[in-house]
Design an enzyme around this catalytic site. Sequence first.
Site, PDB file in Angstrom:
ATOM      1  N   CYS A   1      -0.516   5.512   9.997  1.00 24.25           N
ATOM      2  CA  CYS A   1       0.798   4.856  10.668  1.00 24.25           C
ATOM      3  C   CYS A   1       0.545   3.394  11.288  1.00 24.25           C
ATOM      4  O   CYS A   1      -0.495   3.454  11.960  1.00 24.25           O
ATOM      5  CB  CYS A   1       1.352   5.853  11.432  1.00 24.25           C
ATOM      6  SG  CYS A   1       1.451   7.327  10.819  1.00 24.25           S
TER       7      CYS A   1
ATOM      8  N   CYS B   1       3.335   8.302   1.243  1.00 22.27           N
ATOM      9  CA  CYS B   1       3.923   7.483   2.280  1.00 22.27           C
ATOM     10  C   CYS B   1       4.297   6.224   1.479  1.00 22.27           C
ATOM     11  O   CYS B   1       3.229   5.618   0.786  1.00 22.27           O
ATOM     12  CB  CYS B   1       3.003   7.189   3.355  1.00 22.27           C
ATOM     13  SG  CYS B   1       3.843   5.883   4.559  1.00 22.27           S
TER      14      CYS B   1
ATOM     15  N   CYS C   1       2.839  -2.575  15.547  1.00 27.25           N
ATOM     16  CA  CYS C   1       2.770  -2.450  14.031  1.00 27.25           C
ATOM     17  C   CYS C   1       2.094  -3.488  13.427  1.00 27.25           C
ATOM     18  O   CYS C   1       2.400  -4.770  13.410  1.00 27.25           O
ATOM     19  CB  CYS C   1       3.840  -1.916  13.555  1.00 27.25           C
ATOM     20  SG  CYS C   1       4.013  -1.956  11.759  1.00 27.25           S
TER      21      CYS C   1
ATOM     22  N   GLU D   1       0.963  -1.204  -0.036  1.00 26.39           N
ATOM     23  CA  GLU D   1      -0.099  -0.031   0.106  1.00 26.39           C
ATOM     24  C   GLU D   1       0.861   1.324   0.175  1.00 26.39           C
ATOM     25  O   GLU D   1       1.857   1.296   0.443  1.00 26.39           O
ATOM     26  CB  GLU D   1      -0.909   0.004   1.215  1.00 26.39           C
ATOM     27  CG  GLU D   1      -1.795  -1.101   1.215  1.00 26.39           C
ATOM     28  CD  GLU D   1      -2.833  -1.330   2.302  1.00 26.39           C
ATOM     29  OE1 GLU D   1      -3.943  -1.786   2.280  1.00 26.39           O
ATOM     30  OE2 GLU D   1      -2.455  -0.756   3.303  1.00 26.39           O
TER      31      GLU D   1
ATOM     32  N   CYS E   1       8.108  -5.287  15.037  1.00 26.63           N
ATOM     33  CA  CYS E   1       7.842  -4.237  16.085  1.00 26.63           C
ATOM     34  C   CYS E   1       6.368  -4.686  16.690  1.00 26.63           C
ATOM     35  O   CYS E   1       5.313  -4.762  15.803  1.00 26.63           O
ATOM     36  CB  CYS E   1       7.617  -2.809  15.624  1.00 26.63           C
ATOM     37  SG  CYS E   1       9.244  -2.496  15.077  1.00 26.63           S
TER      38      CYS E   1
ATOM     39  N   CYS F   1       7.431  -7.150   6.865  1.00 28.84           N
ATOM     40  CA  CYS F   1       8.628  -6.696   7.418  1.00 28.84           C
ATOM     41  C   CYS F   1       8.768  -7.627   8.358  1.00 28.84           C
ATOM     42  O   CYS F   1       8.150  -8.362   9.050  1.00 28.84           O
ATOM     43  CB  CYS F   1       7.970  -5.248   8.130  1.00 28.84           C
ATOM     44  SG  CYS F   1       9.750  -4.404   8.884  1.00 28.84           S
TER      45      CYS F   1
END
Length: 370
Positions: free
Chosen positions: A341, A107, A121, A94, A118, A114
């Site tokens: 975010c 962004c 996230c 995205e 974290c 990933c």
Amino acid sequence: MTSAKANLLDYDRQGLRDLFAQLGEKPYRAEQVMKWIYHRHVTDFAQMTDVGAALRDKLEAAVEIVPPKTLFEKQAADATYKWLLGMDGSNAIEAVFIPEATRGTLCVSSQIGCGLNCQFCSTGTQGFNRNLSTAEIIGQVWVAAKHLGNVPHHQRKLTNVVMMGMGEPLLNFDNVVRAMSLMRDDLGFGLANKRVTLSTAGLVPMIDKLSESSDVSLAVSLHAPNDELRTELVPLNRKYPIAELLAACQRYAARRPRTTITFEYTMLKGINDLPQHARELIKLMRKLPSKVNLIPFNTFTGTRFERSDETTIRSFQKTLLDAGVLTMVRRTRGDDIDAACGQLKGQVVDRTRRNAEFQRRIELGARNAA
Ligand code: SAH
């Protein structure tokens, strides 16, 4: 089926000049073609009218210009725009455009999924598939620029790019640096150096490498003011603890006299938002030219975290401001379309089995709560 042709979006200006030289063409022809690609959003060689017919035929036969495929696009109530872009048969990432009065920020993602895990996230819960190519990274900017009718230096809709989408950009170093060079090239998207920001969870050696090879703004995902808490939230901290991370930031800033490093701090209720955390953070921030960006936590299915209260965020900010630490609260944008975010999900074929583990934990949690 994979194409054997080179995709011109994979090359920065020098790479493209070399490629044209290999094709037996004058390197400046590469620059003409760049303008067609990045200023006029043309991918069909036949439309490149100032390129001679013989060269157009040669290019047609040898190379191609292939941006990512838009699978769907969505606009939020606040005009934030999100694209789901297909990267191959099974994965999608995205990209999000955030229009504001005086600027337009895109962004951009750097990886499919990933690997850093974290805890707060949503991309982290999905596992990792692979790095994006240069073409797939710059292609996100290309898709947005075309949609917006962006013309560098004339009709500028897209003024800033932040590498804050899915993935850890410093783990895909070469492709990210090449794509960021195209973002800043006059024949690319012509953005000012400081308007391209790379955000990292804190890969210390790679921050030093970036410092030597590219001149962009640096943002660091800090999220906690001490190692114990940061290791819990950002497992990478075990490898590169805060003192080492800040030392790398100091080295980065030392080479750039006017630079300020942004520290991102996601506000997690009862976890990292207490007055003592603000006081600890102030001590860290005094060591270097910094500003703090407080990000109200954006929720997602299965997370154990909650967003800090508005009043807590404001008083945390005030404590920092009163101590002279420049601190902003990031306005949440696009959350009605999951474009905020940490909410970017795309479609990731997980190769780490993290997704399965996360689903298992959600189910266990639901069973325990029932
Ligand atoms: N891997 C890079 C790039 C991702 S940037 C990095 O860690 O910096 C995405 C930013 O949003 C990071 O600061 C990240 O920590 C933050 N973020 C992640 N999940 C979030 C969430 N659920 N709510 C708010 N911010 C989040």
